[in-house]
Write a protein that holds these residues in place. Structure first.
Motif, mmCIF file in Angstrom:
data_model
loop_
_atom_site.group_PDB
_atom_site.id
_atom_site.type_symbol
_atom_site.label_atom_id
_atom_site.label_comp_id
_atom_site.label_asym_id
_atom_site.label_seq_id
_atom_site.Cartn_x
_atom_site.Cartn_y
_atom_site.Cartn_z
ATOM 1 N N ASP A 48 3.503 2.678 -5.411
ATOM 2 C CA ASP A 48 2.266 1.917 -5.326
ATOM 3 C C ASP A 48 2.303 0.594 -6.084
ATOM 4 O O ASP A 48 1.428 -0.246 -5.888
ATOM 5 C CB ASP A 48 1.087 2.739 -5.876
ATOM 6 N N ARG A 102 -3.861 2.816 -2.699
ATOM 7 C CA ARG A 102 -2.776 2.591 -3.656
ATOM 8 C C ARG A 102 -3.333 2.745 -5.061
ATOM 9 O O ARG A 102 -4.539 2.624 -5.291
ATOM 10 C CB ARG A 102 -2.157 1.210 -3.489
ATOM 11 N N TRP A 112 0.842 -1.197 0.000
ATOM 12 C CA TRP A 112 0.000 0.000 0.000
ATOM 13 C C TRP A 112 0.870 1.237 0.000
ATOM 14 O O TRP A 112 1.851 1.317 0.731
ATOM 15 C CB TRP A 112 -0.938 -0.001 1.210
#
Length: 148
Positions: A142, A89, A15
């Motif tokens: 991400d 994310r 994340w």
């Protein structure tokens, strides 16, 4: 995210941005469950945090993300005064749009969502390109995939 935080909330996956939150009464229904709309507001807060943290800005003359579609899955109920971890994310991106994934964790996953966001130039109402530095952050931090 360190291993202790991941273990504390039962988080799975990578994340880019996260923060702890305690569920307030205003976010609950009469049964002290997190109201379905509260999840969306909390995820919206995470979208704003993500955008600003990635170098974006907000204003009438600035481009910003607009939600084009949203899908939510309620896995288990959250409750009043729960300590939870909110996460966001970027899953993928194109030239003017990106897909965000959101999650709320407490002893595992409580709620997840997926939003298609389109970057709009607020001055013109037209689609705007995602800046290269932001695209790089999406990929590197991400783990997002560039789509054609």
């Amino acid at each position: 995210m360190d291993a202790a935080l991941r273990d504390r909330f039962g988080v799975e996956g990578q994340w880019g941005v996260w923060r702890e939150h305690t569920i307030r009464w205003a976010e609950c229904d009469i049964y002290a469950h997190v109201n379905h709309a509260a999840y969306l507001t909390l995820f919206e807060d995470m979208r704003i945090d993500w955008w600003l943290g990635a170098g974006g800005a907000f204003g009438p003359d600035k481009p910003g993300p607009v939600v084009g579609s949203l899908e939510v899955k309620y896995h288990r109920p959250g409750h009043f005064r729960d300590d939870v971890l909110l996460c966001v994310r970027t899953a993928s991106f194109r030239r003017t749009s990106f897909v965000h994934q959101y999650a709320m964790w407490r002893d595992g996953l409580l709620c997840s969502a997926r939003a298609l966001c389109v970057v709009i130039d607020n001055a013109t109402g037209q689609k705007a390109e995602i800046p290269e530095a932001m695209r790089e952050l999406m990929s590197e931090r991400d783990g997002a995939v560039a789509e054609v």
